[in-house]
Design an enzyme around this catalytic site. Structure first.
Site, short mmCIF file in Angstrom:
data_model
loop_
_atom_site.label_atom_id
_atom_site.label_comp_id
_atom_site.label_asym_id
_atom_site.label_seq_id
_atom_site.Cartn_x
_atom_site.Cartn_y
_atom_site.Cartn_z
N GLY A 348 0.84 -1.19 0.00
CA GLY A 348 0.00 0.00 0.00
C GLY A 348 0.87 1.23 0.00
O GLY A 348 2.09 1.14 -0.13
N GLU A 352 4.99 -2.37 2.37
CA GLU A 352 4.54 -3.70 2.00
C GLU A 352 4.20 -4.50 3.25
O GLU A 352 4.77 -4.29 4.31
CB GLU A 352 5.65 -4.41 1.22
N VAL A 353 3.25 -5.41 3.10
CA VAL A 353 2.85 -6.25 4.22
C VAL A 353 3.15 -7.70 3.88
O VAL A 353 2.76 -8.18 2.82
CB VAL A 353 1.36 -6.10 4.52
N ASP A 463 -7.10 8.00 7.75
CA ASP A 463 -7.44 7.21 6.56
C ASP A 463 -8.44 6.12 6.93
O ASP A 463 -8.24 4.95 6.65
CB ASP A 463 -6.17 6.63 5.94
#
Ligand SMILES: *[C@@H]1O[C@H](CO)[C@@H](O)[C@H](O)[C@H]1NC(C)=O
Ligand SMILES: *[C@@H]1O[C@H](CO)[C@@H](O)[C@H](O)[C@H]1NC(C)=O
Ligand SMILES: *[C@@H]1O[C@H](CO)[C@@H](O)[C@H](O)[C@H]1NC(C)=O
Ligand SMILES: *[C@@H]1O[C@H](CO)[C@@H](O)[C@H](O)[C@H]1NC(C)=O
Ligand SMILES: *[C@@H]1O[C@H](CO)[C@@H](O)[C@H](O)[C@H]1NC(C)=O
Ligand SMILES: *[C@@H]1O[C@H](CO)[C@@H](O)[C@H](O)[C@H]1NC(C)=O
Length: 624
Positions: A348, A352-353, A463
């Site tokens: 995103g 990174e995940v 967000d």
């Protein structure tokens, strides 16, 4: 049979041989001029992946859209992105040179799309564009742009609109047309705080999907590390070069590679290169000195890290909840299989995940924030501690800053059931009963109220959206990603380009003063409530033009006193009158959160209390 290897192929082989240490591939295209053409991009039929065609012309790379050609200005293969230069204005006018073909249009069946990092201005618009979900008001950012580029043709074309790309329709095109806007400008990772004179040159960033193994007809099409075999996932009798056992398809390099076991032995690491250089120069003494300094520095860092680790564990455990643990970079690397692409869960705006499995078997999600500095670490610590308190059951805490990776890492409990957005849009939407939805709304509101009122200093999420609300196996909600945008905005002006909110959820007052407050979270949460109520997307171009924006759409229905028409028919079906009343009540609460003026919106605390009240009515009914 004559088999003449085409010249570029031989060239490639030579180039690759010269550089490759671990593995060898014949598939990478030769440089275009002096620009490398990374896999899977293809400039010729015999290299790269043919789905990823671009063009090399006189030493420059070009990207072909459906009807046009745009110069490629940069390529980042490690994140699968390239930037093209958008069409210039015609002469001194405010008309895009690609207006005749309706602007930039990508082939939606090709593996490229337009990323959400693009801030786009539509210029020289006609009045009928004004009722779109774009922000076309006189204080939107495109006016800042026009004002800042005096002398450009657009000064005399006062109607313009701004938005971020990457939505469902803007993923493949930036449309200009005679009856709408006649020109556009796009900027990649624009820092809204900078004066226009310091903005980067215009560009449109595209993303490509990671390629799968290349197709083949015979074994001769594959290299020695792979075997040509039928693709079980494709019906049409397609064959692909599948990697031999022990090897793994590396979609970034475009070759079969051994799984990297030793982080220091794998191409990417710089130590080998540095050592080689030093030996090459032959300054052995210098090497010794450097090694000594490195050793000292390493020791200092290690001491410092140990101290921080201890302190952090203390702080994390202080907050109650499940005890937290701080991990070392090594442990995290091991858990995520050295950040293997196979473990990548998603990427995103903030990084990174990766999915990871800790030594004790706990499954976690590891987030690598895109921040290069350690200053943010203490803030990261704050955020995660609060995550632990909000969610009480948080399994793991945080790793501070991993010096080796020079990136702060966040470790979250891996929540298996996806995001609220997935659950509202997928085939499982029927599984989210009204009671589930109310409890998701309540848990989210409580989490946000906690951040606003109990955290010191208060934290604004910035967000809030359904894709940031994670659901666990019992469909309990967990708010994720809070505060990260603030982190990204503190002092790293060059990366402070992360989305300030998301189109469809963004507080309209933001455009007036560029400030997000607790009431901005309330606004975004109002949109989430509407999603829970309607099972519709916040922005959906499949709805009629005026209704694209869910908030605007429902507000219109409310004005027409038809709020119940907005509710998901599946929810209404078989509901009691009392349940229908609670739906209506939640709808009105949502509309209250969406009030244009901040001071008219309720606080998050009030919202949470109101939802609690609505739940008490809904459950009073079930005990009848
Ligand atoms: C805006 O577009 C129209 C074409 O529709 C053109 O006639 C006009 O010159 C443009 N405005 C400017 C300032 O270039
Ligand atoms: C753009 O390309 C599409 C598909 O090839 C074609 O149908 C369309 O007419 C073209 N548009 C213009 C304006 O050239
Ligand atoms: C779009 O891409 C598909 C698959 O790559 C191709 O078959 C098709 O011809 C392309 N369409 C256009 C208009 O370029
Ligand atoms: C336009 O730019 C000038 C400086 O070039 C500035 O003084 C003025 O405030 C700007 N106006 C708007 C509306 O941004
Ligand atoms: C663009 O492509 C990427 C990679 O497949 C995908 O994850 C992303 O959702 C796409 N974006 C849009 C807006 O479709
Ligand atoms: C655009 O920004 C203006 C100024 O803040 C605001 O009044 C308006 O509601 C916004 N419109 C949309 C669609 O977000």
């Amino acid at each position: 049979m004559t088999l003449t290897a085409p010249k570029p192929l031989l060239l490639t082989a030579a180039v690759v041989l010269a550089y490759a240490v671990c593995a060898l591939s014949l598939k990478v295209c030769p440089n275009c001029g002096s620009t490398p053409v990374p896999y899977p991009l293809s400039t010729a039929p015999d290299c790269g992946d043919q789905l990823y065609k671009i063009r090399c012309n006189a030493g420059s790379l070009f990207f072909d859209s459906v009807n046009n050609t745009y110069p490629i200005t940069s390529i980042s293969p490690s994140i699968q992105r390239l930037t093209i230069s958008p069409a210039p204005f015609l002469g001194n006018t405010c008309i895009a040179s690609d207006l005749p073909s309706n602007g930039l249009q990508l082939n939606s069946s090709a593996p490229f799309n337009i990323t959400g990092s693009n801030t786009i201005f539509y210029l020289n618009c006609s009045a009928n564009i004004m009722n779109s979900p774009l922000n076309c008001t006189s204080n939107s950012l495109c006016h800042v742009y026009i004002n800042g580029t005096a002398g450009s043709g657009c000064v005399d074309a006062p109607l313009c609109c701004a938005f971020r790309a990457g939505g469902s329709t803007t993923a493949y095109r930036i449309r200009v047309r005679d009856s709408g806007c006649k020109a556009y400008r796009s900027f990649v990772n624009l820092d809204y705080g900078l004066p226009v004179s310091r903005w980067p040159p215009p560009g449109v960033e595209l993303l490509w999907v990671l390629p799968i193994e290349p197709t083949c007809r015979t074994q001769g099409d594959c290299d020695s590390k792979s075997t040509c075999g039928p693709d079980p996932n494709s019906a049409g009798g397609v064959s692909r070069c599948f990697c031999n056992s022990g090897l793994q398809w590396d979609p970034v390099a475009g070759l079969c590679a051994t799984e990297c076991k030793d982080p220091d032995g794998c191409g990417k690491d710089r130590t080998g290169l540095i050592a080689g250089l030093i030996v090459g120069i032959g300054v052995a003494l210098l090497a010794v000195l450097i090694a000594f300094l490195f050793y000292k520095r390493h020791q200092r860092i290690k001491r410092e890290q140990d101290r921080l680790t201890r302190e952090r564990e203390e702080i994390l455990n202080y907050g109650g909840g499940k005890s937290a643990k701080v991990f070392t970079g090594k442990q995290i690397k091991k858990a995520t299989n050295y950040f293997s692409k196979d473990n990548l869960l998603g990427a995103g705006g903030y990084g990174e995940v990766y999915k990871g499995i800790l030594e004790d078997g706990t499954v976690v999600a590891v987030k690598c924030a895109k921040l290069g500095n350690t200053k943010g670490t203490d803030q990261v610590l704050n955020e995660v501690r609060i995550l632990c308190q909000v969610n009480h059951k948080c399994l793991v805490g945080l790793l501070g800053c991993c010096v080796e990776l020079e990136q702060p890492l966040l470790v979250y409990e891996y929540v298996s059931n996806g995001t609220l957005l997935d659950n509202l849009q997928g085939g499982t939407r029927g599984l989210l009963s009204w009671n589930h939805r109310l409890s998701i709304a309540h848990a989210t509101a409580e989490g946000l109220a906690y951040l606003h009122f109990s955290a010191v200093p208060p934290i604004y999420h910035r967000d809030v959206k359904s894709s940031n609300i994670l659901l666990d196996e019992k469909l309990k909600a967990k708010v994720s990603d809070f505060g990260l945008s603030r982190l990204a905005h503190t002092d790293l002006s060059h990366v402070s380009t992360c989305a300030q909110g998301t189109l469809g959820y963004l507080d309209p007052e933001y455009y007036r003063n560029y400030q997000l407050t607790d009431k901005s979270d309330v606004y975004s949460f109002g949109v989430v409530l509407l999603e829970l109520l309607t099972s519709q997307k916040a922005i959906d171009f499949n709805r009629p033009q005026d209704d694209v924006n869910l908030a605007v759409y429902v507000q219109r229905l409310v004005e027409e006193e038809r709020i119940m028409d907005a509710v998901d028919p599946m929810l209404k079906e078989g509901s009691s009158t009392l349940e229908l009343e609670t739906m209506k009540a939640l709808g009105f609460l949502a509309v209250g959160c969406l009030e244009e003026r901040r001071q008219n919106r309720p606080s998050m605390k009030e919202v949470a209390e109101e939802i609690e009240y609505i739940i008490s009515i809904a459950t009073a009914k079930t005990t009848d």
